[in-house]
Design a protein around this motif. Structure first.
Motif, mmCIF file in Angstrom:
data_model
loop_
_atom_site.group_PDB
_atom_site.id
_atom_site.type_symbol
_atom_site.label_atom_id
_atom_site.label_comp_id
_atom_site.label_asym_id
_atom_site.label_seq_id
_atom_site.Cartn_x
_atom_site.Cartn_y
_atom_site.Cartn_z
ATOM 1 N N TYR B 129 3.831 27.068 73.897
ATOM 2 C CA TYR B 129 4.899 26.158 73.489
ATOM 3 C C TYR B 129 5.668 25.635 74.697
ATOM 4 C CZ TYR B 129 8.087 24.205 70.018
ATOM 5 O OH TYR B 129 8.798 23.365 69.224
ATOM 6 N N GLY B 130 4.954 25.449 75.796
ATOM 7 C CA GLY B 130 5.597 24.905 76.981
ATOM 8 C C GLY B 130 6.334 25.922 77.829
ATOM 9 N N TYR B 131 6.330 27.173 77.416
ATOM 10 C CA TYR B 131 6.996 28.210 78.198
ATOM 11 C C TYR B 131 5.957 29.054 78.908
ATOM 12 C CZ TYR B 131 11.110 27.074 75.422
ATOM 13 O OH TYR B 131 12.147 26.426 74.845
ATOM 14 N N ILE B 132 6.193 29.303 80.175
ATOM 15 C CA ILE B 132 5.243 30.090 80.945
ATOM 16 C C ILE B 132 5.344 31.539 80.497
ATOM 17 C CG2 ILE B 132 4.495 30.706 83.257
ATOM 18 C CD1 ILE B 132 6.158 28.222 84.187
ATOM 19 N N GLN B 133 4.238 32.110 80.057
ATOM 20 C CA GLN B 133 4.237 33.481 79.561
ATOM 21 C C GLN B 133 3.947 34.469 80.678
ATOM 22 O OE1 GLN B 133 4.819 34.280 76.045
ATOM 23 N NE2 GLN B 133 5.700 32.288 76.482
ATOM 24 N N THR B 134 2.833 34.311 81.300
ATOM 25 C CA THR B 134 2.513 35.195 82.411
ATOM 26 C C THR B 134 1.482 34.500 83.282
ATOM 27 O OG1 THR B 134 1.655 37.312 83.088
ATOM 28 C CG2 THR B 134 0.699 36.378 81.120
ATOM 29 N N THR B 135 1.528 34.782 84.560
ATOM 30 C CA THR B 135 0.479 34.256 85.426
ATOM 31 C C THR B 135 -0.131 35.400 86.222
ATOM 32 O OG1 THR B 135 2.147 33.793 87.081
ATOM 33 C CG2 THR B 135 1.472 31.951 85.713
ATOM 34 N N SER B 136 0.127 36.613 85.760
ATOM 35 C CA SER B 136 -0.402 37.754 86.495
ATOM 36 C C SER B 136 -1.849 37.981 86.084
ATOM 37 C CB SER B 136 0.452 38.975 86.175
ATOM 38 O OG SER B 136 -0.353 40.103 86.067
ATOM 39 N N SER B 137 -2.724 38.068 87.057
ATOM 40 C CA SER B 137 -4.129 38.220 86.683
ATOM 41 C C SER B 137 -4.383 39.606 86.094
ATOM 42 C CB SER B 137 -5.032 37.955 87.884
ATOM 43 O OG SER B 137 -4.519 38.566 89.023
ATOM 44 N N ASP B 138 -3.505 40.558 86.392
ATOM 45 C CA ASP B 138 -3.617 41.884 85.790
ATOM 46 C C ASP B 138 -3.516 41.816 84.275
ATOM 47 O OD1 ASP B 138 -4.128 43.920 87.416
ATOM 48 O OD2 ASP B 138 -2.043 44.240 88.055
ATOM 49 N N VAL B 139 -2.533 41.056 83.812
ATOM 50 C CA VAL B 139 -2.326 40.920 82.374
ATOM 51 C C VAL B 139 -3.422 40.046 81.779
ATOM 52 C CG1 VAL B 139 -0.701 40.162 80.619
ATOM 53 C CG2 VAL B 139 0.143 41.145 82.754
ATOM 54 N N LEU B 140 -3.717 38.962 82.478
ATOM 55 C CA LEU B 140 -4.625 37.976 81.904
ATOM 56 C C LEU B 140 -6.036 38.523 81.731
ATOM 57 C CD1 LEU B 140 -3.417 34.807 83.772
ATOM 58 C CD2 LEU B 140 -3.319 35.224 81.324
ATOM 59 N N LYS B 141 -6.428 39.433 82.601
ATOM 60 C CA LYS B 141 -7.819 39.882 82.533
ATOM 61 C C LYS B 141 -8.130 40.520 81.181
ATOM 62 C CE LYS B 141 -7.127 44.405 84.526
ATOM 63 N NZ LYS B 141 -7.023 45.161 85.760
ATOM 64 N N ASN B 142 -7.107 41.022 80.492
ATOM 65 C CA ASN B 142 -7.352 41.619 79.175
ATOM 66 C C ASN B 142 -7.620 40.579 78.106
ATOM 67 O OD1 ASN B 142 -6.702 44.124 80.339
ATOM 68 N ND2 ASN B 142 -4.524 43.615 80.099
#
Lengths: 730, 452
Positions: B129-142
């Motif tokens: 919704y236009g808000y940055i949630q996370t850009t950490s690759s640690d979190v994203l990899k899941n």
């Protein structure tokens, strides 16, 4: 694959998707869907495949699900009925044991953006707020904001709002930040969520757990908080001190704006904060990303408006890199010009001089103007580069024009350097391409013609080519120049003046040019003495030179635009006006010449306004709005109150900003003005110890102590400034 | 006057799109439904219509603001209707490009095109919704399920003989260049091979006056970690023990390594830093900058290149330029890919040259009005010379003023100008199976200008 038109593509894709063989093979099915998405992102209209894609939604393959959702969210609004079919799949997915599937379904349920589905969505969203998995809660919280914006008219559900306030204490930091965002959106009408003391302190305490984006969000929301006591304020500020020097520019910028908002009444604290961010801002200026560099530069320019000395010691950080794009170089030059002081002037000029030969003509031109601007304050050392450069760049039309215009501006404010400029003019015989440059050259010849040996020859070239001249401005300048030169060197110019007047009166079609020629003709018939008196206008305005250094502005002038897109945009407009070597200046010269001549045409030449004794205005000490108001309303005997009408058609049409800028140039501070279209439009100005309010073109002056001379001087400066305003309609 | 209340508009991103340099739509995602997809075309028209000196970073279209960065030859654009923080938006776009690079292996039109499904998936997780949630690759990899498609199938045996940044390989000492183009996710199915790269990268910008005085010398450096470890809980990076920050703090007698300012990644723990100069961190997969530092004005050694030019006009109206270029590096190191750019006067037509060795080359670029002299390898302690005879039939009155400043571009492999070294790199727990640790140093010229 051969090129297919969009209809063929859609037909082809539909065939693939509905083929049972493809459907039974997960890999082939997925790759067909990939093709659809690819076509979609390339701009092909694939809305026709909606029903096929709805079918593809029911799958256990998460990758395929995600792809289909990308499609459905783009086209759902076009097919609200078919979208109803998806909602069941989505609701089922919301019960899935895998939290990733749950969050995916929940997110896309709202992303379909269909108000008609709202009733199906509310229940899963409520459940989502209480989900065990943080990733589902994150989605659910924002889901409420999306839902609210889908139906802006609907009632705000107080229970949901309360639950969201409760979730501010959620252990997951992203859930907390999303709650802030959702509450801000849902409660937009009421001015955003409540920021009270407990919430503020809770947010501040959790600042450390958040990532960069979360911190920025919290810092931004906190701008609305007003601490109840000074000690609380200082507690908050000391908590935030570490973020002020954060290596992440977004956090640093957000913290500084929070500082500036929290303590507008404590200038010492604000200034200390500006000093603190110097390091991180300079680091951002050297960042590997050009865009970050540019942003940092624009914000440094803001800071310099209040603290001109902030970056003085670090001027080398603003030297341009060779491979930097022109827009960064220009910004750096603008900053460099601000940073000149007695110690570094030689070094800086040498650096700027290096840019004058830049391959990019715009950069080179900007460098020349920058040197010229500096020259106005510390003359002798700067004229050399400009003049010696003029010789070097003769062959390059845009450059040479810039040099001549810069010289003109220079001579106007510091007559000391006219000798150097005159010697440079000797060699300047090349034809200048643009009319601005030609006008500047003619002006220079008019004013210093008696000292330039080759002036009549240059002029002759212009007069011979007058038939081909398109710009009326140049022709008018040419008339004035020839007249002025005739006054001081009659023998050489008599013949060409005759030819020029004849041409302008007999053949010219432009009324203004013809009128001016007639005017000069009649003037000449009045005798040489009269002509000399009329034409002998001023050659320079040394008082402007003293005034050119910009005074430090209060922080509040720019605090609200800090960390917004505003400072990055201003550049475009600014470079257009200042980069082209001040076109206002030209109109101003022209105007004063014209008014001189017009007045004399009626034989009632009154020099009072223009030749008033120079009056120096200064801005210090600065007046606070309260102080101004007190002085304004006070009625005391030693005040002089005066109302004056100044004829200035430009005032109603110019923007407050340009008025303010023009006033600032002569050290008149604009304190306040009424809203743009209020009538009468009022501007409150003050300077030195004089205050004035201006009502359209009626000026009310109050002065203390009484000084008739200074009053007249102030009025003449005000008039002059009003006349320089660009006549544009805003 | 009314008190100005801070605006409460958030940093909301309305749309994100990626365009190729030709304006092809590669990725388009709408987050808030505030504007149609036709603005993509509007953006491209606007950005290509700009003249060189107009700042392109922020542009307007009605209420919509375009903020964009250029990375990998692509336009990364975010639109917003609110007056958001430019720092946040630009940092986000840069971070997004870095994520795409981590996940797709490389950053170019082709890799973005082939991995569009992966990028949509990334965008979906990164922004809601236009808000940055996370850009950490640690979190994203899941969350990221799609496998990256590599333009070249990655193979560890493909140890091409060109090392990092074009440096020549010393067999085992230099990391494979393919490391830079490896997607993080591939470690999953590639199994055993786990690697970690620690790069110390410095960019120097130098201005040397016509009298040979160093007018400005700045170094911007960073330590970058690129991690392809499936399980790495903590790593310790030991810097030189004599490393000091700030002007006052010089310890001991040895050649101290000093920087002016230094900042660390949020995740770096510094409890052992003040005592023994050790950085502790838990690297997340992909690339991250753990430390950034700057040094201004006082380089520990002489600037790497000096130029001794002699320029004159001969009787035939030609311009003779005799250039002697000396490399002041230590004899065992060398600069590579040196490119000397010498701006020449307007009206130059052709150039004849005498260079001291056949591997060098020089040509006159009329477009940029400069001679480009290329030296593939330039060992320390040596000197090269070149004679250029410039044919310019229509020279201006002062052609010598239009020559220069000379600009050098180069790379210094295995070398940091500040002298920063990594003493050791320890991983804990001790990695099961084979793991490789690479430490690489390189210095680039950001802007190396010599006035003549």
């Amino acid at each position: 694959m051969p090129y297919l038109g969009s209809e063929d593509t859609v037909r082809e894709l539909r065939r693939h998707l509905s083929n049972p063989n493809v459907q039974s093979d997960p890999l082939r099915y997925r790759s067909s869907i990939l093709k659809v998405i690819r076509a979609m992102s390339q701009g092909v209209d694939v809305a026709g495949l909606f029903s096929e894609m709805v079918k593809a939604c029911a799958t256990v393959d998460i990758v395929q699900k995600k792809l289909v959702y990308v499609f459905l969210c783009s086209y759902a609004t076009l097919n609200p009925e078919l979208s109803l079919l998806v909602i069941n799949t989505l609701r089922k997915d919301c019960q899935d044991p895998n939290p990733m599937v749950r969050s995916l379904a929940l997110r896309n349920m709202v992303n379909l953006r269909l108000p008609s589905l709202a009733e199906y969505v509310e229940q899963p969203l409520s459940a989502g707020l209480r989900d065990r998995a943080a990733c589902v809660r994150r989605v659910a919280v924002l889901g409420w904001a999306k839902l609210h914006n889908l139906q802006p008219a609907s009632e705000i559900d107080a229970a949901v709002v309360n639950e969201l306030y409760g979730l501010l204490r959620d252990p997951d930091p992203v859930v907390m930040v999303n709650c802030l965002r959702a509450l801000e959106e849902i409660l937009k009408e009421e001015g955003g969520m409540a920021i009270n003391k407990p919430i503020t302190h809770h947010l501040l305490n959790r600042l450390g757990q958040l990532d960069v984006w979360g911190q920025c969000e919290v810092l931004r929301v906190l701008q609305r908080y007003r601490p109840q006591s000074e000690s609380e304020l200082f507690d908050i500020l000391s908590l935030l001190d570490a973020s002020l020097v954060s290596p992440h520019p977004p956090v640093m910028a957000a913290t500084l704006s929070l500082f500036l908002v929290l303590c507008p009444d404590l200038p010492a604290v604000s200034f200390a904060a500006l000093e603190r961010v110097r390091g991180p801002l300079l680091a951002a200026c050297g960042s590997a990303s050009r865009e970050t560099r540019f942003t940092a530069l624009c914000h440094i320019q803001l800071l310099l408006r209040s603290l001109p000395g902030l970056m003085g010691a670090h001027y080398k950080r603003f030297f341009c890199g060779y491979a930097e794009p022109a827009y960064i170089k220009q910004r750096k030059m603008q900053v460099l010009v601000e940073l000149v002081n007695d110690d570094n002037v030689a070094m800086l000029l040498d650096e700027l001089r290096g840019y004058c030969t830049d391959v990019n003509a715009d950069t080179a031109q900007a460098a020349i103007s920058a040197i010229g601007e500096r020259a106005a304050t510390s003359h002798t050392r700067c004229t050399d580069p400009v003049t010696s450069h003029s010789a070097a760049t003769d062959r390059c039309p845009p450059l040479s024009s810039a040099v001549v215009q810069t010289m003109r501006d220079l001579v106007w404010v510091c007559p000391q350097c006219s000798d150097t400029v005159c010697s440079a003019l000797e060699g300047c015989e090349e034809t200048l391409q643009d009319s601005q440059g030609r006008q500047a050259l003619l002006w220079l010849l008019a004013v210093h013609g008696e000292r330039v040996r080759s002036a009549p020859y240059t002029l002759e070239g212009f007069i011979d080519g007058v038939r081909g001249e398109a710009s009326p401005g140049v022709k008018m300048e040419l008339l004035t120049t020839t007249m002025r030169l005739f006054v001081c060197r009659p023998a050489e110019t008599q013949d060409m003046l005759g030819r020029l007047l004849h041409h302008c009166i007999e053949e010219e079609t432009d009324m203004c040019v013809r009128d001016q020629a007639l005017l000069y003709y009649r003037l000449l018939r009045c005798g040489m003495e009269e002509t000399r008196r009329v034409l002998g206008g001023r050659r320079s305005e040394p008082s402007l030179g003293v005034l050119i250094g910009r005074p430090a502005e209060p922080i509040s002038q720019w605090a609200s635009s800090f960390n917004t897109l505003e400072p990055l945009k201003q550049g475009a407009g600014e470079t257009e006006t200042t980069g082209r070597a001040s076109p206002q200046h030209v109109t101003f010269d022209l105007d004063s010449d014209l008014s001189d001549t017009l007045n004399s045409g009626g034989f009632s030449f009154s020099p009072a306004g223009v030749q008033a004794p120079p009056l120096t205005l200064s801005l210090s000490p600065a007046l606070s709005p309260e102080e101004f108001e007190r002085l304004w309303t006070q009625r005391r005997l030693d005040y002089v109150c005066l109302e004056e009408r100044i004829r200035c058609p430009a005032v109603p049409h110019c923007s407050p900003q340009s008025l303010q800028a023009a006033m600032q140039l002569v050290n008149i501070q604009t304190l306040a003005f009424t809203a743009a279209h209020a009538s009468p439009w009022r501007v409150y100005l003050y300077t030195h110890a004089q205050q004035a309010a201006q009502e359209e073109v009626k000026v009310t002056l109050k002065q203390r102590p009484r000084d008739e001379k200074a009053l007249q001087g102030f009025l003449s400066i005000l008039t002059a400034v009003l006349h320089t305003l660009p006549f544009n309609t805003h | 006057m009314t008190k100005h209340f801070a605006s409460t508009i958030a940093a909301m991103i309305s749309q994100v799109f990626i365009l190729s340099s030709q304006g092809d739509h590669l990725i388009y995602k709408d987050f808030r439904g505030e504007a149609g997809s036709d603005v993509v075309g509007v953006f491209y028209e606007k950005v290509t219509a700009l003249t060189g000196d107009q700042p392109p970073v922020v542009m307007n279209h009605g209420d919509l603001h375009f903020v964009h960065v250029r990375q990998g030859g692509l336009y990364w654009v975010a639109t917003t209707t609110a007056d958001s923080s430019p720092f946040t938006l630009i940092e986000f776009l840069n971070r997004l490009a870095a994520l795409v690079k981590d996940y797709c292996g490389s950053l170019c039109e082709k890799s973005v095109q082939m991995n569009f499904a992966l990028i949509y998936e990334l965008l979906d997780e990164v922004v809601d919704y236009g808000y940055i949630q996370t850009t950490s690759s640690d979190v994203l990899k899941n969350f990221i399920q799609t496998e990256a498609v590599c333009s070249k199938p990655f193979s560890l045996f493909d140890l091409s003989n060109v090392g990092l940044f074009g440096a020549e390989t010393q067999q085992s000492k230099v990391a494979p260049s393919s490391a830079a183009t490896r997607p993080v996710q591939s470690s999953r199915e590639q199994g055993g091979k786990s690697e970690i790269f620690v790069d110390v990268i410095e960019r120097m910008s130098v201005v040397i006056g016509s009298n040979g005085v160093v007018m400005k010398a700045d170094v911007e450096g960073e330590i970058r970690v690129k991690c392809f470890m499936p399980s790495c809980s903590e790593m310790r990076i030991g810097l030189n023990e004599e490393f000091s920050i700030g002007k006052s703090q010089i310890r001991g007698y040895g050649a101290a390594v000093r920087v002016d300012e230094c900042s660390f990644h949020q995740a770096v723990r510094l409890d052992e830093f003040s005592s023994s100069r050790i950085l502790r961190l838990c690297p997340s997969p992909g690339e991250q900058t753990v430390m950034q530092y700057q040094l201004s004005d006082e380089l520990p050694s002489a600037p790497p290149f000096r130029l001794y030019p002699t320029i004159e006009r001969d009787s035939g109206g030609r311009l003779l330029m005799y250039l002697k270029l000396r490399c002041d590096l230590l004899p065992r190191s060398a600069a590579i890919n040196v490119c000397v750019t010498i701006p020449v006067p307007r009206g130059s037509v052709s150039v004849s040259q005498e260079l001291s060795s056949p591997d060098q080359s020089a040509e006159l670029k009329l477009q940029s009005r400069a001679i480009e002299w290329r030296i593939p390898r330039f060992p320390g302690g040596t000197q090269l010379s070149a004679l250029f005879k410039l044919e310019a039939p229509a020279l201006g009155p002062a052609p010598l003023m239009e020559v220069g400043p000379v600009v050098l571009a180069f790379e210094l492999p295995h070398l940091t100008v500040t002298g920063l070294q990594i003493r050791f790199l320890r991983l804990s727990p001790v990695q099961p199976g084979p793991s490789q640790r690479w430490i690489r140093y390189v210095t680039h010229s950001d802007s190396y200008v010599i006035r003549v």
